[in-house]
Design a protein around this motif. Structure first.
Motif, PDB file in Angstrom:
ATOM      1  N   PRO A 165       0.828  -1.209   0.000  1.00 50.99           N
ATOM      2  CA  PRO A 165       0.000   0.000   0.000  1.00 50.99           C
ATOM      3  C   PRO A 165       0.862   1.259   0.000  1.00 50.99           C
ATOM      4  O   PRO A 165       2.032   1.234   0.392  1.00 50.99           O
ATOM      5  CB  PRO A 165      -0.801  -0.130   1.305  1.00 50.99           C
ATOM      6  N   SER A 171      -5.803   0.911   2.582  1.00 47.07           N
ATOM      7  CA  SER A 171      -6.116   0.344   1.270  1.00 47.07           C
ATOM      8  C   SER A 171      -7.583   0.495   0.894  1.00 47.07           C
ATOM      9  O   SER A 171      -7.919   0.546  -0.295  1.00 47.07           O
ATOM     10  CB  SER A 171      -5.694  -1.127   1.213  1.00 47.07           C
ATOM     11  N   ASP A 175      -7.138   1.801  -2.985  1.00 46.41           N
ATOM     12  CA  ASP A 175      -6.716   0.525  -3.575  1.00 46.41           C
ATOM     13  C   ASP A 175      -7.892  -0.401  -3.835  1.00 46.41           C
ATOM     14  O   ASP A 175      -7.921  -1.116  -4.855  1.00 46.41           O
ATOM     15  CB  ASP A 175      -5.710  -0.173  -2.659  1.00 46.41           C
TER      16      ASP A 175
END
Length: 333
Positions: A165, A171, A175
């Motif tokens: 990350p 995240s 992400d």
């Protein structure tokens, strides 16, 4: 105060106590956040306060696989038995998506059959990637073929990116959205969405930013014979663009953490009107966050009938069991 609206929440997580202890022992923080406590009673209180009649329970990342197939099979079975018990205790209030031990193919096929046929699961949850393996990869073709034959609803939830990350950014913030777009785009580019069209795919969090980059994906997809004249090439590109857009619009999208005045109009301008579903992301989104996003959602101006479709009728078409259990329309406060 209970809101009598009768929403169906397709993005509502279960966190069995044994699973939570296991994650804590491993020092794991799903999405970069602490593992929340969960119980049916906590969920029911949250649901009553936010006009949710029924929630479809699912396990979040990191799923069931931690490097060993036998362990993944045991974890998946325990999670599914736990979720099924919540449904048995509250059949009108809960359903569940079954967890599989992907990338263990043999175990996943066996668990899918058991969960659908014996436990009565309403569908399957797959992570956007499991141990770096994406659901459109050839290794998992037999699983997709089976879910296609069963006309299964598959909830695609983000997993951790198979990369470190960015420093200081949990995240779940960005992400997760990227990995959802990776998985969904791969399902389209590989031909899996068309080949296994019996699967109804639900993408979490409004598909990440898939609606925003849909035409960028089209540029990757569209191929036109170079020997065509310019005029015929333009017509061919337009025809191919519309066909490919139709493929992208086969996905369903939940609005969990994506129902703001900025995000929701973007989704609604892209998605098929019958393919948008309500979601809360509880308990990883804690109760105050669920309330805030629900209020944001209720403040967005929608076309006539659109809110009721998102709240419940689109989901009832996906999950006829809920209609059979009498999840009836309820009056708004």
């Amino acid at each position: 105060m209970r809101q009598e609206i009768g929403r169906i929440d397709v993005h509502h997580h279960v966190v069995p106590p044994g699973y939570a202890r296991f994650l804590a022992e491993q020092g794991l923080r799903p999405g970069g956040v602490a593992v929340p406590q969960w119980s049916a009673e906590r969920s029911l209180r949250l649901m009553d306060r936010n006009g949710i009649a029924t929630s479809i329970l699912s396990l979040s990342t990191p799923g069931a696989w931690f490097g060993h197939d036998d362990q993944a099979r045991r974890i998946a079975r325990e999670v599914n038995e736990y979720a099924a018990s919540a449904v048995r205790d509250h059949p009108r209030r809960f359903g569940f998506f079954a967890t599989l031990g992907v990338p263990d193919l043999e175990g996943s096929l066996a668990e899918a059959e058991y969960a659908l046929d014996t436990l009565g699961a309403d569908g399957i949850v797959l992570l956007s990637n499991a141990a770096g393996r994406y659901p459109y990869e050839k290794h998992l073709d037999p699983l997709l073929a089976y879910l296609h034959e069963r006309r299964a609803v598959v909830f695609l939830h983000p997993g951790e990116l198979p990369a470190e990350p960015a420093p200081g950014i949990p995240s779940f913030t960005a992400d997760f959205l990227l990995d959802t777009v990776r998985a969904a785009t791969g399902l389209v580019l590989s031909g899996a969405v068309e080949k296994y069209d019996g699967i109804r795919w639900i993408l979490a969090h409004a598909g990440g930013f898939l609606p925003y980059v849909a035409h960028r994906v089209l540029l990757t997809m569209i191929r036109v014979e170079p020997r065509l004249s310019q005029a015929r090439a333009l017509v061919a590109r337009k025809r191919e663009r519309e066909r490919r857009l139709d493929v992208l619009r086969r996905f369903y999208f939940d609005v969990a953490l994506s129902s703001s005045a900025h995000a929701l109009p973007s989704l609604l301008s892209f998605a098929h009107p019958s393919h948008v579903l309500f979601g809360s992301d509880y308990p990883f989104a804690p109760a105050p966050a669920v309330r805030f996003m629900r209020q944001e959602y209720e403040d967005v101006a929608l076309k006539a009938g659109q809110r009721d479709a998102i709240d419940r009728t689109n989901a009832l078409a996906l999950f006829p069991r809920l209609a059979e259990h009498g999840i009836a329309r309820q009056g708004r406060p």
